[in-house]
Write a protein that holds these residues in place. Sequence first.
Motif, PDB file in Angstrom:
ATOM      1  N   UNK A  87       0.839  -1.241  -0.259  1.00 48.65           N
ATOM      2  CA  UNK A  87      -0.113   0.036  -0.039  1.00 48.65           C
ATOM      3  C   UNK A  87       0.843   1.266   0.041  1.00 48.65           C
ATOM      4  N   UNK A  88       2.212   1.155   0.472  1.00 51.84           N
ATOM      5  CA  UNK A  88       2.798   2.375   0.410  1.00 51.84           C
ATOM      6  C   UNK A  88       2.875   3.017  -1.113  1.00 51.84           C
ATOM      7  N   UNK A  89       3.174   2.374  -1.810  1.00 53.57           N
ATOM      8  CA  UNK A  89       3.073   3.106  -3.270  1.00 53.57           C
ATOM      9  C   UNK A  89       1.601   3.819  -3.470  1.00 53.57           C
ATOM     10  N   UNK A  90       0.603   3.179  -3.140  1.00 55.03           N
ATOM     11  CA  UNK A  90      -0.788   3.795  -3.400  1.00 55.03           C
ATOM     12  C   UNK A  90      -0.614   5.139  -2.463  1.00 55.03           C
ATOM     13  N   UNK A  91      -0.233   5.019  -1.276  1.00 54.94           N
ATOM     14  CA  UNK A  91      -0.107   6.350  -0.587  1.00 54.94           C
ATOM     15  C   UNK A  91       0.496   7.291  -0.937  1.00 54.94           C
ATOM     16  N   UNK A  92       1.677   7.062  -1.703  1.00 52.34           N
ATOM     17  CA  UNK A  92       2.233   8.092  -2.221  1.00 52.34           C
ATOM     18  C   UNK A  92       2.122   8.603  -3.704  1.00 52.34           C
ATOM     19  N   UNK A  93       0.864   8.098  -4.265  1.00 51.00           N
ATOM     20  CA  UNK A  93       0.735   8.275  -5.755  1.00 51.00           C
ATOM     21  C   UNK A  93      -0.235   9.439  -5.748  1.00 51.00           C
ATOM     22  N   UNK A  94      -0.605  10.171  -4.614  1.00 45.96           N
ATOM     23  CA  UNK A  94      -1.523  11.442  -4.948  1.00 45.96           C
ATOM     24  C   UNK A  94      -2.665  11.100  -5.894  1.00 45.96           C
ATOM     25  N   UNK A  95      -3.586  10.110  -5.264  1.00 45.17           N
ATOM     26  CA  UNK A  95      -4.645   9.435  -6.273  1.00 45.17           C
ATOM     27  C   UNK A  95      -5.665  10.561  -6.626  1.00 45.17           C
ATOM     28  N   UNK A  96      -5.966  11.758  -5.749  1.00 43.22           N
ATOM     29  CA  UNK A  96      -6.910  12.859  -5.969  1.00 43.22           C
ATOM     30  C   UNK A  96      -6.054  13.943  -5.876  1.00 43.22           C
ATOM     31  N   UNK A  97      -5.555  14.659  -7.109  1.00 46.27           N
ATOM     32  CA  UNK A  97      -4.798  16.020  -7.156  1.00 46.27           C
ATOM     33  C   UNK A  97      -5.988  16.992  -7.572  1.00 46.27           C
ATOM     34  N   UNK A  98      -5.999  18.085  -6.473  1.00 44.80           N
ATOM     35  CA  UNK A  98      -6.964  18.936  -6.830  1.00 44.80           C
ATOM     36  C   UNK A  98      -6.274  20.481  -7.351  1.00 44.80           C
ATOM     37  N   UNK A  99      -6.614  21.060  -8.257  1.00 50.33           N
ATOM     38  CA  UNK A  99      -5.837  22.354  -8.617  1.00 50.33           C
ATOM     39  C   UNK A  99      -6.435  23.419  -7.838  1.00 50.33           C
ATOM     40  N   UNK A 100      -5.434  24.061  -7.352  1.00 45.90           N
ATOM     41  CA  UNK A 100      -5.852  25.426  -6.579  1.00 45.90           C
ATOM     42  C   UNK A 100      -6.434  26.302  -7.353  1.00 45.90           C
ATOM     43  N   UNK A 101      -7.578  27.020  -6.771  1.00 48.42           N
ATOM     44  CA  UNK A 101      -8.257  27.980  -7.253  1.00 48.42           C
ATOM     45  C   UNK A 101      -7.611  29.349  -7.345  1.00 48.42           C
ATOM     46  N   UNK A 102      -6.728  29.782  -8.243  1.00 49.11           N
ATOM     47  CA  UNK A 102      -6.281  30.932  -8.271  1.00 49.11           C
ATOM     48  C   UNK A 102      -6.797  32.073  -9.474  1.00 49.11           C
ATOM     49  N   UNK A 103      -7.353  33.125  -9.029  1.00 49.29           N
ATOM     50  CA  UNK A 103      -8.150  34.045  -9.844  1.00 49.29           C
ATOM     51  C   UNK A 103      -7.310  35.281 -10.118  1.00 49.29           C
ATOM     52  N   UNK A 104      -7.836  36.132 -10.959  1.00 49.33           N
ATOM     53  CA  UNK A 104      -7.305  37.379 -11.261  1.00 49.33           C
ATOM     54  C   UNK A 104      -7.719  38.555 -10.543  1.00 49.33           C
TER      55      UNK A 104
END
Length: 634
Positions: free
Chosen positions: A300-317
């Motif tokens: 499971x260590x490789x699964x823990x380190x894989x960042x299965x859900x990556x969320x893009x930050x909400x950077x606005x102008x």
Amino acid sequence: MKLFNHLSYAIIFCMTLSSAWAQESEAPRIIIESIEGAKPYSSLDLNNRPETFQFGIVSDRTGGHRPGIFPDGIRKLNLLQPEFVMSVGDMIEGYTTDEAEIDRQWTEFNSFIDELTVPFFYVPGNHDYTNEVLAREWKERYGKDYYHFTYKDVLFMCLNSEDQMRGAGQGTIGDVQYEYIKKTLEENPDAKWTLLFMHQPLWIQEDPIRWGDVEKLLADRQHTVFVGHTHNYTKYERNNGKYIVLATTGGGSPLRGPKLGEFDHVVWVTMTDEGPVIANLALDGIWNEDVFTEEVANLVDPLLKSQAVAVEPMLVQDNTFEAYETELKLTNNSDVLMKVDLSLQANPHLIPDFGAKSYEIAPNSVELVKLGLKAMKPTPLDSIQPLVLQSNISYHGESIPEVTFESTYRLRPEKVAVLSPTESAIEIDGSLDDWAELTYKVSENGYADSDPFSHKGAEDASFQFDITYDDEYLYVAAKVTDDQLETTMDKMPMQQDGIHVMLDARPERISALETGEGLFREVLYLGQSPLAERDSSNLFRANRLPKGTQTAIHRTDQGYVAEMAIPVAYLNEVQGGNWESLRLNVAISDYDEDGQYQTSLFWKPDWRGDENYVGSGTFHRSVDVATAGQEDED
């Protein structure tokens, strides 16, 4: 029962059912070596039952301790009524030479032990025994830092994995302790079992000096080893024995559950002729010794380190929010099916285009999910509450056990911060003459961790800071207002007045999701305090900072100013090329009235806290404004 201190060879404690001392009716007893002066145990008044042999073990309380957990463990042990309780170290936070602070910490810890209704045996950890002052305090309070005793033909060895005081990850058994261990084993050849207790798992560390030789002595004996330190439970089967790394009893932990070896527990050991039967008792359940094995960890260590859900930050102008579309990246790096359930909580300001969705991600594949958000009307950014996204990930396959991960993400729109290069040379000298007006001002608009009486406004504690760069360095400058400076060389910066800079130089897709678990490892921490001399700094772990790092600090009439320079080469190395972005947080700690009042004031939410949101404090380098943060899908 009383403790007898003046026997010629050993101290013998014995609970009897009659006054007869005939061999056939002799009650169980402890035989412990003679120890003069302070004792490394609380008492020998065993909670003994002739027909049973059960004892408890507590694990790490410190290393980012969470208040209330360890005392709760003591209460649970009192309910269970073991015969005695063992420890594996890290009982106080330590890492200081301030004798008054050390006394305070031991007094606090021993107040918990005073509530325990059975004997407690102390074992030193790196937090308890990491410098000469702590070692001297240990010996004055508890006498020996390694010792042994026998009970019902079982040999208990309490060892000191800190005998060279090299610190975390560098434990040792030195020559003198090795000879003691060898002699003790030779004098107890008929022990039906040998139990070892120490703090660090020396078998997975480099250069533990004589530990390898200790294992050779143990190879032909029935034995079990208990340690702590990693805050992650793992059972090893090696050297003809079981080597158990315990989780925590209040120490820092993500607490992702027993399937990942991360939980608070006490250990209940029932000693039998066939060896110890081990039960891990958590506040919410009981698991056996196979709760998380080395084999499962390898899966499971490789699964823990894989960042299965990556969320893009909400950077606005803009400074107001109307609508935004962010992206979620679902990555399955395993060879089995991954299922992802996403759900979004109701929010008074942000309306998502879906409430819940489920996905099945094929092995070794990626799926991109668009998440659109809008506001009922244009809303100022600083008034928006974070939107809470919850994910539940499970892996399904014959080759692995059922594995489930639950994670929470907070999404909040933030105006993109553009990092511009400096127009003039900057000298790290504790003066702000090289700087224009500092851009970021933090007082009541910051994030304060304080009780209602400690923080008394901007005059009590506030700060301004700025950040810039050139071809060689990234620069940070701060001006701190503090009406009462309390500093000492004997404490770490976070334990006194000081400034703290957290810098995550990893690519944005990774740094945006940092929650403080990588502090001191993946996240660069620069902390320093302004000592009594106007230009003297108490810089935390200076030898671990990137080569070429420069810092300066200078007391002023209103507080102090600080400057820091981090080599651009470090940023490039971490990002694997020319750096494009970074994530930053700045905080100050304010101690007043001899520490009676304590405040931590952050620019952005503490990454370790419940207010943290994805990508807070993200800066884009100005030359890359058009493309910064965009990921190369290749």
